[in-house]
Design a protein around this motif. Structure first.
Motif, PDB file in Angstrom:
ATOM      1  N   LYS A  82       0.836  -1.193   0.000  1.00 20.85           N
ATOM      2  CA  LYS A  82       0.000   0.000   0.000  1.00 20.85           C
ATOM      3  C   LYS A  82       0.876   1.250   0.000  1.00 20.85           C
ATOM      4  N   LYS A  83       0.362   2.285  -0.646  1.00 23.44           N
ATOM      5  CA  LYS A  83       1.077   3.555  -0.662  1.00 23.44           C
ATOM      6  C   LYS A  83       0.810   4.276   0.646  1.00 23.44           C
ATOM      7  N   ASP A  84       1.875   4.590   1.376  1.00 21.64           N
ATOM      8  CA  ASP A  84       1.751   5.196   2.692  1.00 21.64           C
ATOM      9  C   ASP A  84       1.174   6.612   2.564  1.00 21.64           C
ATOM     10  N   PRO A  85       0.081   6.931   3.276  1.00 20.31           N
ATOM     11  CA  PRO A  85      -0.491   8.289   3.207  1.00 20.31           C
ATOM     12  C   PRO A  85       0.352   9.336   3.922  1.00 20.31           C
ATOM     13  N   VAL A  86       1.346   8.872   4.704  1.00 21.25           N
ATOM     14  CA  VAL A  86       2.235   9.792   5.421  1.00 21.25           C
ATOM     15  C   VAL A  86       3.671   9.488   5.010  1.00 21.25           C
ATOM     16  N   LYS A  87       4.286  10.418   4.304  1.00 19.48           N
ATOM     17  CA  LYS A  87       5.664  10.212   3.850  1.00 19.48           C
ATOM     18  C   LYS A  87       6.662  10.419   4.986  1.00 19.48           C
ATOM     19  N   THR A  88       6.410  11.445   5.800  1.00 16.44           N
ATOM     20  CA  THR A  88       7.350  11.808   6.859  1.00 16.44           C
ATOM     21  C   THR A  88       6.596  12.276   8.088  1.00 16.44           C
ATOM     22  N   ILE A  89       7.043  11.848   9.268  1.00 11.36           N
ATOM     23  CA  ILE A  89       6.531  12.377  10.531  1.00 11.36           C
ATOM     24  C   ILE A  89       7.644  12.270  11.570  1.00 11.36           C
ATOM     25  N   GLU A  90       8.081  13.411  12.089  1.00 13.04           N
ATOM     26  CA  GLU A  90       9.158  13.423  13.084  1.00 13.04           C
ATOM     27  C   GLU A  90       8.944  14.594  14.034  1.00 13.04           C
ATOM     28  N   LEU A  91       9.119  14.318  15.315  1.00 17.74           N
ATOM     29  CA  LEU A  91       8.990  15.331  16.363  1.00 17.74           C
ATOM     30  C   LEU A  91      10.253  15.303  17.203  1.00 17.74           C
ATOM     31  N   LYS A  92      10.917  16.466  17.375  1.00 20.21           N
ATOM     32  CA  LYS A  92      12.162  16.479  18.123  1.00 20.21           C
ATOM     33  C   LYS A  92      12.423  17.873  18.689  1.00 20.21           C
ATOM     34  N   PHE A  93      13.293  17.927  19.702  1.00 21.57           N
ATOM     35  CA  PHE A  93      13.717  19.197  20.272  1.00 21.57           C
ATOM     36  C   PHE A  93      14.899  19.729  19.464  1.00 21.57           C
ATOM     37  N   VAL A  94      14.854  21.029  19.148  1.00 23.96           N
ATOM     38  CA  VAL A  94      15.913  21.640  18.360  1.00 23.96           C
ATOM     39  C   VAL A  94      16.345  22.938  19.043  1.00 23.96           C
ATOM     40  N   GLU A  95      17.570  23.355  18.795  1.00 22.04           N
ATOM     41  CA  GLU A  95      18.066  24.604  19.362  1.00 22.04           C
ATOM     42  C   GLU A  95      17.423  25.787  18.650  1.00 22.04           C
ATOM     43  N   GLY A  96      17.081  26.809  19.421  1.00 18.93           N
ATOM     44  CA  GLY A  96      16.476  28.000  18.847  1.00 18.93           C
ATOM     45  C   GLY A  96      15.225  28.405  19.606  1.00 18.93           C
ATOM     46  N   SER A  97      14.884  29.700  19.509  1.00 20.85           N
ATOM     47  CA  SER A  97      13.707  30.235  20.187  1.00 20.85           C
ATOM     48  C   SER A  97      13.361  31.591  19.580  1.00 20.85           C
ATOM     49  N   PRO A  98      12.173  32.123  19.849  1.00 23.54           N
ATOM     50  CA  PRO A  98      11.798  33.429  19.302  1.00 23.54           C
ATOM     51  C   PRO A  98      12.672  34.549  19.863  1.00 23.54           C
TER      52      PRO A  98
ATOM     53  N   ASP B  17       8.936  27.081  39.679  1.00 19.70           N
ATOM     54  CA  ASP B  17       9.375  25.795  39.122  1.00 19.70           C
ATOM     55  C   ASP B  17      10.468  25.949  38.061  1.00 19.70           C
ATOM     56  N   LYS B  18      11.029  27.164  37.918  1.00 16.83           N
ATOM     57  CA  LYS B  18      12.123  27.478  36.992  1.00 16.83           C
ATOM     58  C   LYS B  18      11.686  27.501  35.530  1.00 16.83           C
ATOM     59  N   LYS B  19      10.422  27.286  35.234  1.00 15.70           N
ATOM     60  CA  LYS B  19       9.964  27.300  33.849  1.00 15.70           C
ATOM     61  C   LYS B  19       9.936  28.723  33.314  1.00 15.70           C
ATOM     62  N   GLY B  20      10.374  28.870  32.069  1.00 13.35           N
ATOM     63  CA  GLY B  20      10.375  30.169  31.424  1.00 13.35           C
ATOM     64  C   GLY B  20      11.611  31.001  31.670  1.00 13.35           C
ATOM     65  N   MET B  21      12.585  30.476  32.431  1.00 17.12           N
ATOM     66  CA  MET B  21      13.778  31.247  32.761  1.00 17.12           C
ATOM     67  C   MET B  21      14.905  31.033  31.748  1.00 17.12           C
ATOM     68  N   GLU B  22      14.691  30.155  30.761  1.00 22.22           N
ATOM     69  CA  GLU B  22      15.663  29.937  29.692  1.00 22.22           C
ATOM     70  C   GLU B  22      14.930  29.876  28.357  1.00 22.22           C
ATOM     71  N   LYS B  23      15.652  30.127  27.288  1.00 20.43           N
ATOM     72  CA  LYS B  23      15.084  29.945  25.946  1.00 20.43           C
ATOM     73  C   LYS B  23      16.175  29.434  24.999  1.00 20.43           C
ATOM     74  N   LYS B  24      16.571  28.205  25.269  1.00 20.26           N
ATOM     75  CA  LYS B  24      17.640  27.590  24.492  1.00 20.26           C
ATOM     76  C   LYS B  24      17.111  26.706  23.368  1.00 20.26           C
ATOM     77  N   GLN B  25      15.937  26.100  23.570  1.00 21.38           N
ATOM     78  CA  GLN B  25      15.436  25.171  22.568  1.00 21.38           C
ATOM     79  C   GLN B  25      13.923  25.262  22.449  1.00 21.38           C
ATOM     80  N   CYS B  26      13.406  24.607  21.408  1.00 23.61           N
ATOM     81  CA  CYS B  26      11.973  24.564  21.157  1.00 23.61           C
ATOM     82  C   CYS B  26      11.623  23.171  20.632  1.00 23.61           C
ATOM     83  N   LEU B  27      10.338  22.923  20.452  1.00 20.92           N
ATOM     84  CA  LEU B  27       9.874  21.634  19.945  1.00 20.92           C
ATOM     85  C   LEU B  27       9.577  21.769  18.459  1.00 20.92           C
ATOM     86  N   GLY B  28      10.233  20.929  17.648  1.00 18.11           N
ATOM     87  CA  GLY B  28      10.076  21.002  16.196  1.00 18.11           C
ATOM     88  C   GLY B  28       9.291  19.822  15.649  1.00 18.11           C
TER      89      GLY B  28
END
Length: 263
Positions: A73-89, A100-111
Motif C-alpha cells: 500500500k502507498k503510505d499516506p504519510v511520507k514523513t513524521i518526526e517530532l524532536k527538540f531543536v536549538e532556537g527560540s523566538p 518551578d524554573k519554567k520560562g527562565m531559559e530559551k535555548k530550545q523549542c519543539l520542532g
C-alpha cells in the motif's frame, strides 16, 4: 407626557438591570469562611506552564495514520518526526524568576516535520508525555508558534475535572516566522465547585494541527515554544484546610494526576 413616559421606561430598565446583576452575582455561589479573603483573591496573572527546555517523550500522531510494514500500500504519510531543536523566538522574554524554573531559559523549542501523500482533511496531533495541568482557574492560553506559510489551523484539547474534553481553537497558523497565538477559555467550561477545594483545574491533553483540505502536500515544518496560561490562582484558605492530605485517597489522586499519560 412623552418625557415622563421615557423616564418611566428608563426607571423600569434600570430596575431590570439591577435585578439581573443581583441574580447573576448570586448564581455563582462561593465558599463562605469566617475570615474574608484579602485583595489577592482578585489577582490574575500569566504563568508559564511549558517552556520545552526539558526533553520529555512528546509524541506525534497523524490522521490518516502512517502505515507500518505494508509495502503493497502507498503510505499516506511520507514523513513524521517530532524532536527538540536549538532556537527560540527573538521577541520572547525570559522570566526573571518562577517557582518551578519554567520560562527562565530559551535555548530550545519543539520542532515538527511531516509530509502527507495526498491532500485532504489531514491532521497531526502533538501529545505531551503527561497532561499539562493548568494552575488555578484559566482564562486564556498562549503559545509561540513558528510557521512557514502552510495553510493549517491549530487547536488545543483541554479536559475538565468531570472528564469532558473541550476543543479550543487558536485559529490559522498560516504565517512565516515566530508569532504568539492565543485562545480564550470559555466560561462554560467548569473549573470550580461549591465545596473545598473549590478550584478544579483543567489539563491539556494534546495540540492538533489541521490542514485546509486544499492545502498542497509538501514537506512541512512547525516549531513551538513557551506556553502560558492567564489564570486566577487564588484558593480560599481556612483553619484546617489541609487536613485531608493525610488520607490515601488524596495521595493516590495527586500521584495519578501527575503521572497519567495524555490521551
Amino acid at each position: 407626557m412623552k418625557i415622563q413616559v421615557k423616564g418611566k421606561k428608563l426607571a423600569l430598565s434600570l430596575s431590570l438591570l439591577v435585578l439581573m446583576v443581583v441574580t447573576t452575582s448570586t448564581a455563582f455561589s462561593k465558599i463562605v469562611t469566617n475570615v474574608e479573603p484579602d485583595i489577592s483573591s482578585k489577582e490574575i496573572k500569566a504563568v508559564v506552564v511549558e517552556d520545552f527546555e526539558q526533553t520529555g517523550e512528546w509524541k506525534a500522531e497523524t490522521t490518516p495514520k502512517k502505515f507500518k510494514g505494508d509495502a503493497k500500500k502507498k503510505d499516506p504519510v511520507k514523513t513524521i518526526e517530532l524532536k527538540f531543536v536549538e532556537g527560540s523566538p527573538a521577541d520572547l522574554k525570559v522570566e526573571q524568576w518562577t517557582e518551578d524554573k519554567k520560562g527562565m531559559e530559551k535555548k530550545q523549542c519543539l520542532g515538527l516535520n511531516f509530509e502527507f501523500t495526498y491532500p485532504g482533511y489531514n491532521s497531526v496531533s502533538i501529545i505531551p508525555p503527561a497532561p499539562i495541568q493548568l494552575p488555578g482557574r484559566a482564562h486564556g492560553i498562549s503559545l509561540w508558534v513558528h510557521g512557514r506559510g502552510n495553510n493549517y489551523y491549530l487547536e488545543v484539547w483541554v479536559k475538565d475535572y468531570k472528564g469532558n474534553v473541550h476543543v479550543l481553537k487558536f485559529g490559522s497558523v498560516n504565517f512565516v516566522g515566530w508569532r504568539p497565538v492565543t485562545v480564550e477559555v470559555p466560561v462554560y467550561i467548569p473549573q470550580e465547585t461549591d465545596s473545598y477545594p473549590q478550584t478544579k483545574t483543567l489539563k491539556i491533553e494534546r495540540f492538533v494541527l489541521r490542514s485546509d483540505p486544499n492545502e498542497i502536500t509538501t514537506n512541512t515544518f512547525f516549531f513551538f515554544d513557551q506556553m502560558k496560561v492567564l489564570t486566577e490562582t487564588f484558593e480560599v484558605q481556612f483553619d484546617g484546610s489541609g487536613l485531608e492530605k493525610s488520607f490515601e485517597s488524596v495521595k493516590n489522586k495527586e500521584t495519578t494526576d501527575n503521572t497519567a499519560p495524555a490521551q
